[in-house]
Design an enzyme around this catalytic site. Sequence first.
Site, PDB file in Angstrom:
ATOM      1  N   LYS A 274       0.837  -1.194   0.000  1.00 33.44           N
ATOM      2  CA  LYS A 274       0.000   0.000   0.000  1.00 33.44           C
ATOM      3  C   LYS A 274       0.877   1.251   0.000  1.00 33.44           C
ATOM      4  O   LYS A 274       2.010   1.206   0.503  1.00 33.44           O
ATOM      5  CB  LYS A 274      -0.875   0.011   1.265  1.00 33.44           C
ATOM      6  CG  LYS A 274      -2.004  -0.982   1.281  1.00 33.44           C
ATOM      7  CD  LYS A 274      -2.833  -0.840   2.548  1.00 33.44           C
ATOM      8  CE  LYS A 274      -3.969  -1.849   2.580  1.00 33.44           C
ATOM      9  NZ  LYS A 274      -4.980  -1.609   1.535  1.00 33.44           N
ATOM     10  N   ASP A 344      -2.898  -7.535  -1.745  1.00 38.33           N
ATOM     11  CA  ASP A 344      -3.635  -6.625  -0.871  1.00 38.33           C
ATOM     12  C   ASP A 344      -5.118  -7.013  -0.761  1.00 38.33           C
ATOM     13  O   ASP A 344      -5.836  -6.485   0.076  1.00 38.33           O
ATOM     14  CB  ASP A 344      -3.491  -5.187  -1.389  1.00 38.33           C
ATOM     15  CG  ASP A 344      -3.854  -4.148  -0.339  1.00 38.33           C
ATOM     16  OD1 ASP A 344      -4.018  -4.532   0.835  1.00 38.33           O
ATOM     17  OD2 ASP A 344      -3.975  -2.964  -0.707  1.00 38.33           O
ATOM     18  N   GLU A 346      -6.373  -9.480   0.663  1.00 41.11           N
ATOM     19  CA  GLU A 346      -6.079 -10.598   1.559  1.00 41.11           C
ATOM     20  C   GLU A 346      -7.261 -10.977   2.444  1.00 41.11           C
ATOM     21  O   GLU A 346      -7.353 -12.108   2.907  1.00 41.11           O
ATOM     22  CB  GLU A 346      -4.869 -10.251   2.444  1.00 41.11           C
ATOM     23  CG  GLU A 346      -5.162  -9.458   3.722  1.00 41.11           C
ATOM     24  CD  GLU A 346      -5.742  -8.075   3.469  1.00 41.11           C
ATOM     25  OE1 GLU A 346      -5.592  -7.576   2.339  1.00 41.11           O
ATOM     26  OE2 GLU A 346      -6.362  -7.502   4.385  1.00 41.11           O
ATOM     27  N   ARG A 348     -10.427 -11.471   1.813  1.00 41.18           N
ATOM     28  CA  ARG A 348     -11.243 -12.558   1.260  1.00 41.18           C
ATOM     29  C   ARG A 348     -10.520 -13.885   1.337  1.00 41.18           C
ATOM     30  O   ARG A 348     -11.143 -14.947   1.400  1.00 41.18           O
ATOM     31  CB  ARG A 348     -11.650 -12.192  -0.178  1.00 41.18           C
ATOM     32  CG  ARG A 348     -10.490 -12.005  -1.106  1.00 41.18           C
ATOM     33  CD  ARG A 348     -10.868 -11.229  -2.370  1.00 41.18           C
ATOM     34  NE  ARG A 348     -10.941  -9.796  -2.153  1.00 41.18           N
ATOM     35  CZ  ARG A 348     -11.253  -8.914  -3.089  1.00 41.18           C
ATOM     36  NH1 ARG A 348     -11.544  -9.323  -4.315  1.00 41.18           N
ATOM     37  NH2 ARG A 348     -11.300  -7.628  -2.831  1.00 41.18           N
TER      38      ARG A 348
HETATM   39  N1  BES Z   1      -8.260  -3.702   4.342  1.00 44.55           N
HETATM   40  C1  BES Z   1      -8.360  -3.332   2.980  1.00 44.55           C
HETATM   41  C2  BES Z   1      -9.654  -2.571   2.681  1.00 44.55           C
HETATM   42  C3  BES Z   1      -9.701  -1.141   3.136  1.00 44.55           C
HETATM   43  C4  BES Z   1      -8.950  -0.185   2.493  1.00 44.55           C
HETATM   44  C5  BES Z   1     -10.536  -0.777   4.160  1.00 44.55           C
HETATM   45  C6  BES Z   1      -9.029   1.140   2.903  1.00 44.55           C
HETATM   46  C7  BES Z   1     -10.628   0.545   4.535  1.00 44.55           C
HETATM   47  C8  BES Z   1      -9.860   1.509   3.925  1.00 44.55           C
HETATM   48  C9  BES Z   1      -8.345  -4.550   2.080  1.00 44.55           C
HETATM   49  O1  BES Z   1      -7.562  -5.595   2.534  1.00 44.55           O
HETATM   50  C10 BES Z   1      -7.797  -4.113   0.783  1.00 44.55           C
HETATM   51  O2  BES Z   1      -6.668  -3.730   0.736  1.00 44.55           O
HETATM   52  N2  BES Z   1      -8.611  -4.181  -0.258  1.00 44.55           N
HETATM   53  C11 BES Z   1      -8.214  -3.745  -1.545  1.00 44.55           C
HETATM   54  C12 BES Z   1      -8.745  -4.726  -2.544  1.00 44.55           C
HETATM   55  C13 BES Z   1      -8.227  -4.504  -3.940  1.00 44.55           C
HETATM   56  C14 BES Z   1      -6.750  -4.828  -4.006  1.00 44.55           C
HETATM   57  C15 BES Z   1      -9.010  -5.376  -4.890  1.00 44.55           C
HETATM   58  C16 BES Z   1      -8.792  -2.353  -1.775  1.00 44.55           C
HETATM   59  O3  BES Z   1      -9.923  -2.094  -1.357  1.00 44.55           O
HETATM   60  O4  BES Z   1      -8.088  -1.525  -2.349  1.00 44.55           O
HETATM   61 ZN    ZN Z   2      -7.260  -5.729   4.528  1.00 46.49          ZN
HETATM   62 MN    MN Z   3      -5.552  -5.393   1.891  1.00 47.51          MN
END
Ligand code: BES
Ligand code: ZN
Ligand code: MN
Length: 491
Positions: A274, A344, A346, A348
């Site tokens: 990230k 990222d 992860e 799911r």
């Molecule tokens: N924990 C994050 C989701 C998240 C991001 C929650 C920002 C709250 C604020 C999750 O693990 C994630 O990184 N999801 C990605 C998925 C994508 C790579 C398909 C996302 O939402 O960017």
């Molecule tokens: Zn996450």
């Molecule tokens: Mn993530």
Amino acid sequence: MQFSTRTTSPGRLRADCALVPVLAGKELTAGGRELDAAHGGRLAKMIRTGDLPSKAGSTLLVQLDGPLPRALLVSMGEAGEATAKAFADAVRGGLQAAGQLAVEEAVSLLHEAPVTGRDTDWKLRSQVLVGREIAYRFETLKTKRETRPVRPKRVVLPVPPGAASRTAVAQASAIANGVDMARELGNLPANHCTPAYLADTARKMARELGLKAEVLDVRQMQALKMGALLSVARGSAQPPKLIVLRYQGAGTKQAPIALVGKGVTFDTGGISLKPAAEMDEMKFDMCGAASVLGVMRVVAELKLKLNLVVVVPATENMPGGRATRPGDVVASMSGQTVEILNTDAEGRLILCDALTYVQRFKPSAVVDVATLTGACVIALGHHHSGLFSPNDGLAAELQQAGRDIGDSCWRMPLDDEYQEQLKSPFADMANIGGRPAGSVTAACFLARFAKGYDWAHLDIAGTAWKSGTSKGATGRPVPLLASFLLARARG
Ligand code: BES
Ligand code: ZN
Ligand code: MN
């Protein structure tokens, strides 16, 4: 801040301060008029000055004497504005104003004000939940107290005789305890709140509340072939845990309800790292886990007549020499293979194995709770959690439970058409479905594993914590889930 009920008539109240509702900037309720009469009309006189703005939550102090030295007139909002939000604003304003004074014990008459579509029990519960929300402090890691002690310490709610009001306040207090617990776990940073810490918390809860706790380690996960969960943990020095807590409040023959909470104690994104900005907030990526543990506390405290299983896959998501790479293909516990295109995504991956694992409890319903997608924040903002379910009945129950307690969710689609976005040339599915409808394709991924039971998924990415100056965990959706289980226990 402790709440209790008392069956004293308003005219004879003794406390450091009374919170007295004022309707449309000028009108007292029955109890308020009684209090006014007992104090020579001083409340009405103060209202006539026009000094009290009609905006909900505005307050005006009135000096009294005897066993009730002061009252705070609290505006409930404009005429015809008897909404749940105006009521909550009024409660917040009234309690905060009392907290600025040397008020140890307050008595609140605010539930005498009408709120459209809500009964007295709702207004009692709402006062407890709002009061406990503003009383919460995260001071665990401060060596010096920065804030003043919580005031008022005690809030008395005068009610008519009968058990119903007492039950409402007891239930709301238990829910607030669950919310506090979820907020505390959520706020704890990742160097404190590790998977092992979550496991210890669950074990402690089990001892304290008479639950059964079981914690699976890496070897047990390997034996169960939880390849998806294990693939997320690979990059971390912290060993992952699969936490199982069981509560039995009904006969052994009654199928349990299962709650599954995402417990990523820190989400760096892994190799799909990230960006640095706001990455600290990814300590909140275990708020799903925190909420289901909080709900377990509520259920056990209230001794609800149902059976409940809470399952938490807990891990960090870190980059490293052993970490999963984009393109890696892993086999999940269900046997289905997954091409991990983005490490990222992860949440799911850990949830899919947990959803397969809960099949062994033959649950009547499964609800998973996860800070799953940034896309859900884009879709719904910070007001509603996202609700996904192929089951209309279960979805309606959760929506209603949320509305009842002021912790709402909004139903999102889950049509099969979206499944196509998860196609992979190298495995049974990919773990991402591209930018369009990101929260829907994440739910679609989970749906492939949630087989053999009624299932719903709550995406709490936008509701589990606040950013900015009031940064911190909210404890949502503990109230929603507690309200859902209370309704189920009533049958
Ligand atoms: N924990 C994050 C989701 C998240 C991001 C929650 C920002 C709250 C604020 C999750 O693990 C994630 O990184 N999801 C990605 C998925 C994508 C790579 C398909 C996302 O939402 O960017
Ligand atoms: Zn996450
Ligand atoms: Mn993530």
